[in-house]
Design an enzyme around this catalytic site. Structure first.
Site, PDB file in Angstrom:
ATOM      1  N   GLY A  40     -21.723  22.202 -14.796  1.00 42.68           N
ATOM      2  CA  GLY A  40     -21.841  23.485 -14.863  1.00 42.68           C
ATOM      3  C   GLY A  40     -22.879  24.001 -14.416  1.00 42.68           C
ATOM      4  O   GLY A  40     -23.398  25.496 -14.668  1.00 42.68           O
ATOM      5  N   SER A  75     -25.686  23.494 -20.492  1.00 42.71           N
ATOM      6  CA  SER A  75     -24.754  23.741 -19.537  1.00 42.71           C
ATOM      7  C   SER A  75     -23.407  23.151 -19.916  1.00 42.71           C
ATOM      8  O   SER A  75     -23.698  22.219 -20.638  1.00 42.71           O
ATOM      9  CB  SER A  75     -25.114  23.409 -18.100  1.00 42.71           C
ATOM     10  OG  SER A  75     -25.003  21.911 -17.977  1.00 42.71           O
ATOM     11  N   ASP A  76     -22.327  23.441 -19.641  1.00 39.99           N
ATOM     12  CA  ASP A  76     -21.114  22.730 -19.691  1.00 39.99           C
ATOM     13  C   ASP A  76     -21.311  21.628 -18.418  1.00 39.99           C
ATOM     14  O   ASP A  76     -22.209  21.725 -17.605  1.00 39.99           O
ATOM     15  CB  ASP A  76     -19.868  23.494 -18.927  1.00 39.99           C
ATOM     16  CG  ASP A  76     -18.653  22.938 -19.787  1.00 39.99           C
ATOM     17  OD1 ASP A  76     -18.658  21.757 -20.205  1.00 39.99           O
ATOM     18  OD2 ASP A  76     -17.566  23.767 -19.991  1.00 39.99           O
ATOM     19  N   TRP A  77     -20.411  20.790 -18.753  1.00 40.40           N
ATOM     20  CA  TRP A  77     -20.607  19.560 -17.996  1.00 40.40           C
ATOM     21  C   TRP A  77     -20.583  19.646 -16.453  1.00 40.40           C
ATOM     22  O   TRP A  77     -19.469  20.032 -15.888  1.00 40.40           O
ATOM     23  CB  TRP A  77     -20.026  18.188 -18.412  1.00 40.40           C
ATOM     24  CG  TRP A  77     -20.595  17.451 -19.437  1.00 40.40           C
ATOM     25  CD1 TRP A  77     -20.547  16.124 -19.345  1.00 40.40           C
ATOM     26  CD2 TRP A  77     -21.303  17.822 -20.709  1.00 40.40           C
ATOM     27  NE1 TRP A  77     -21.103  15.716 -20.554  1.00 40.40           N
ATOM     28  CE2 TRP A  77     -21.710  16.591 -21.380  1.00 40.40           C
ATOM     29  CE3 TRP A  77     -21.678  19.202 -21.096  1.00 40.40           C
ATOM     30  CZ2 TRP A  77     -22.482  16.746 -22.389  1.00 40.40           C
ATOM     31  CZ3 TRP A  77     -22.599  19.098 -22.114  1.00 40.40           C
ATOM     32  CH2 TRP A  77     -22.713  18.026 -22.940  1.00 40.40           C
TER      33      TRP A  77
END
Length: 839
Positions: free
Chosen positions: A228, A224-226
């Site tokens: 996210g 995931s993005d941070w």
């Protein structure tokens, strides 16, 4: 590190250990299982350099030109070299994984992270990203393509629903990922923050599993993005292997419960763990020990590569009357807000602390044997310039002391917990840790001394994620502790810059103190944004000046000067993650300054630094115009190399530069409205739109001049028979063209291959870029250049009814272009309509 027997290890893991492996343990590290020799892995941003594990007070790093700058090189070999250096920088930082390259698509010039992606076109972006990733992974480091997919704006990026047709998704937004994967299947992919057609990408099975894994055959790790990740079972079942960062919000007890209750099947859980363990094996040959100390490289050969990349990225937009190159032996007047600052990168997670920087003024001064003079012209800071570098600590060192306490300044007694010496007065504390600090709530006194060089009224500013009060000789000048207003700094989590002023005397020393409280001390409403850790601070100052006086002084000086160059543009304040630009304009006063200097001296050269297009109402007025981007460590030297002709500019625009924002096809539907953004321009992004509606941009995609001239001739096409029995066969088409340097100096030409389709079953762009090549030629030299494309990729569009690519029968025109307006044409035939899927 020991190479793992993945299947045996999965059998030996407990459910709790499996769950732990699917989430980070902190901002930059994965979980370990020591009893089974599973190590922790380290990852680091990012797209234009490897920062390491600390935003705050970290180890310096090599800063590459921003991605749009590298996109302007159209040079896959250079990107391959840059990737290899990034891999070496990653190893120096003890990092197994680089969180880059970024290959989103610039729908609009306003995107806050537009500078992080290579181009508006998937063929250019995908090829460059593929070769950069190849260079990174040749060093044994894992590359991460991001942000998958349609993460093309910052406004409400965690929640916005990108409504996009599947045709546009395939032809525009997935294309750079697809092409990059053909060149180099990266070890990792990072999902986007946003939703696509109603579902967050991190829990979107169609995108992660059906397309990425099954259709494209990719078998790496999806992270995931941070912050996210938005669910437990949905994300795991969709194919999200790793939640970042730690500590986990979704995976721990909730995931264990989901497995035990069959909301997540055991084999699905094992598949997520398998991808984590395969990544461990991918980076195992690096031999990086756990929690490896970070170090700097900064080798001469690296500096040379960064300088070459900065110079090769520069685009010569105009050069009427051969104003450029400049004469080294003649005096030169340097004007402008970007002259004496190093606009080396954009803001946000792509930013880092560089080993060093070179300003344009320093680059010009090092080249010129004539006198070099300077006039400010105008200031363009969005916030007041940092005060820290102008301060001295009590012991006389440049900068100020940073003293950490658990209690506020109002406490009757408090213990000093930590003390640092800082120079930058902008600090993001997201990764600040100290063993005695066991809470996100703590307090810092920043103290130093400032001695102004001139009398006058000085403005002071304070921006915080938290609370801050600035005192001068004990007097409160700025109070940013109450009634706080939201701003755009620090990923959109900070306050606006609150300002105050005080009259100061030249030569007198003043004690400056910032009393700072971390994020939990603030009452600012931060709904809709992620507040990272303890927060951040920024304080700055500037003597109050008359903009009119500065511009008049610059124009008067220009009227008397033989050679003049203006450096203007944007900085990391104006282009940054967390906030989209509100308009395309240069900072206030810049356009007026440029126009008045040009009126005073029409032979003035204008150099613009920005990561994405800006409006240029004075473009017709200038004879010489250069787009210099954010050029990394060596930005000033790279610019000077081109201005003085030591490097012949060969950059070509990776983005269309519209005359005005309203001309851009996303103008009516760029920002989130009620939680959604409609990609209403469909496949007509960038040049595809301008050519379809016959609307000339200010400067088109692929534009770029040279100090020499080129001739392209003798275009031939070589094809192979189609294999209709194989639906996915990729028969090559080889376009060969002779390129001759017909001018007086050596230079590089970018040969661009476009394909124009016949009338087909759907409305299509006039033409699309399908291949390119760069060739270096001495004066009078000619070379034969080959560009090979696959027939199916060169001709296909996405058929939404069949949910397949369609390569339709018909005659397709090939156009070959480059520097100048000449176009060579030929054609080839698709003999049988075919439908296909795959990479």
């Amino acid at each position: 590190m020991t190479r793992l027997d993945v299947e045996k290890t999965i059998e030996e893991l407990t459910l709790g250990e499996k769950v732990a492996l699917t989430a980070g343990i902190d901002f930059w590290h994965t979980a370990s299982v020591p009893r089974l020799n599973i190590p922790t892995l380290r990852m680091s941003d990012g797209p234009n350099g490897v920062r390491g594990t600390r935003f705050f007070n970290g180890v310096p790093a090599a800063c590459f030109p921003c991605a749009t700058a590298l996109g302007a090189t159209w040079d896959t070999e250079l990107l391959h070299e840059c990737g290899r250096l990034m891999g070496e920088e990653s190893i120096a930082k003890g990092s197994h994984i680089i969180l880059g390259p970024t290959i989103n698509t610039q729908r609009s010039p306003l995107g806050g992270r537009g500078f992080e992606s290579f181009a508006e076109d998937g063929v250019l972006s995908g090829n460059l990203a593929g070769y950069m990733s190849k260079g990174i992974q040749e060093k044994g480091v894992a590359a991460t393509l991001k942000h998958f997919v349609c993460n093309d704006q910052e406004h409400e990026r965690l929640a916005v629903d990108s409504i996009v047709t599947m045709r546009a998704m395939r032809e525009i937004y997935l294309m750079p990922f697809q092409l990059a994967m053909r060149i180099c299947p990266t070890a990792c992919v990072m999902t986007a923050y946003n939703k696509v057609n109603g579902t967050h990408v991190s829990e979107n099975k169609q995108i992660i599993t059906d397309i990425l894994r099954k259709e494209w055959g990719w078998d790496g790790l999806v992270m995931s993005d941070w912050f996210g990740t938005y669910s437990t079972s949905e994300a795991i079942n969709a194919g999200l292997d790793l939640e970042m960062p730690g500590k986990t919000r979704w995976r721990s007890t909730p995931l264990a419960h989901a497995v035990s209750s069959n909301k997540v099947a055991e084999f699905v859980m094992d598949e997520r763990v398998r991808n984590v363990l395969n990544l461990v094996n991918f980076v195992e040959p690096l031999g990086i020990p756990e929690n490896c100390p970070e170090k700097a490289l900064n080798r001469p050969q690296d500096q040379a590569l960064l300088r070459r990349a900065a110079a090769e990225s520069i685009v010569l937009m105009k050069n009427d009357d051969n104003i450029l190159p400049l004469k080294k032996d003649k005096p030169i007047l340097v004007i402008g807000p970007n002259a004496k600052i190093a606009a080396y990168c954009g803001g946000g997670s792509a930013s880092l602390d560089p080993y060093y920087t070179v300003t344009p003024f320093e680059g010009v001064s090092a080249k010129s044997t004539g006198a070099v003079t300077f006039s400010q012209g105008v200031y363009s800071h969005k916030q007041l310039p940092e005060l820290g570098p102008l301060m001295k600590s009590a012991d006389g060192k440049k900068g100020f002391s940073f003293r950490v306490y658990k209690e506020p300044v109002s406490a009757p007694s408090r213990e000093l917990v930590d003390e640092l010496h800082l120079v930058s007065s902008s600090g993001f504390l997201m990764d600040y840790v100290h063993p005695k600090i066991d809470s996100l709530t703590f307090y810092v006194d920043m103290e130093g001394y400032f001695t102004p060089e001139e009398d006058g009224v000085y403005d002071f500013g304070v921006t915080v994620v938290g609370t801050g009060k600035l005192l001068i000789d004990g007097e409160t000048v700025v109070d940013n502790t109450k009634n706080q207003r939201p701003g755009s700094a620090f990923f959109g989590t900070a306050t606006v810059e609150e300002q105050g002023s005080k009259e100061l005397k030249a030569g007198q020393t003043y004690k400056v103190v910032l009393e700072f409280g971390t994020a939990p001390t603030s009452d600012l409403d931060t709904r809709g944004v992620v507040v990272f850790g303890p927060g951040g601070f920024r304080f700055g100052a500037s003597r109050r000046v008359s903009q009119e006086e500065l511009i008049a002084k610059a124009a008067d000086a220009a009227a008397q000067a033989e050679q003049v160059v203006i450096f203007a543009g944007l900085t990391s304040e104006w282009e940054t993650e967390g906030h989209d630009r509100d308009h395309m304009d240069l900072p206030p006063g810049s356009d007026e300054m440029i126009q008045r200097v040009l009126a005073a001296n029409p032979n003035t050269a204008v150099v613009i630094q920005s990561g994405t297009p800006v409006t240029m109402p004075w473009a017709a007025q200038t004879k010489a115009l250069v787009q210099a981007w954010f050029g990394g460590n060596e930005c000033g030297n790279g610019i000077a190399d081109v201005l003085y002709g030591d490097v012949n500019p060969a950059g070509k625009l990776p983005l269309s530069f519209p005359v005005r924002l309203q001309d851009n096809p996303s103008y009516l539907n760029f920002r989130s409205e009620r939680g959604r953004v409609l990609y209403g321009e469909d496949v007509y992004v960038g040049y595809r739109y301008y050519e379809k509606v016959n609307l000339a941009p200010l400067f088109p995609f692929g534009h770029g001049l040279s100090y020499t001239t080129f001739e392209r001739s003798d275009l031939t096409l070589a094809t192979v028979p189609e294999k209709p029995q194989y639906e996915t066969a990729g028969e090559p088409i080889t376009a060969s063209v002779t390129v001759t340097n017909t001018g007086p100096v050596a230079g590089a030409e970018v040969v661009q291959l476009w394909v124009r389709p016949p009338p087909t079953g759907v409305n299509r762009p006039v033409r699309e870029l399908k291949g390119f090549a760069k060739v270096m030629l001495n004066p009078g030299e000619q070379k034969r250049v080959d560009i090979v494309v696959e027939k199916k990729l060169a001709t296909s569009w996405w058929d939404e009814q069949r949910e397949m690519w369609a390569s339709e029968k018909g005659q397709y025109e090939v156009q070959v272009t480059g520097t100048g307006a000449d176009v060579l044409t030929s054609s080839f035939a698709v003999e049988k309509t075919r439908f296909w899927l795959g990479l």
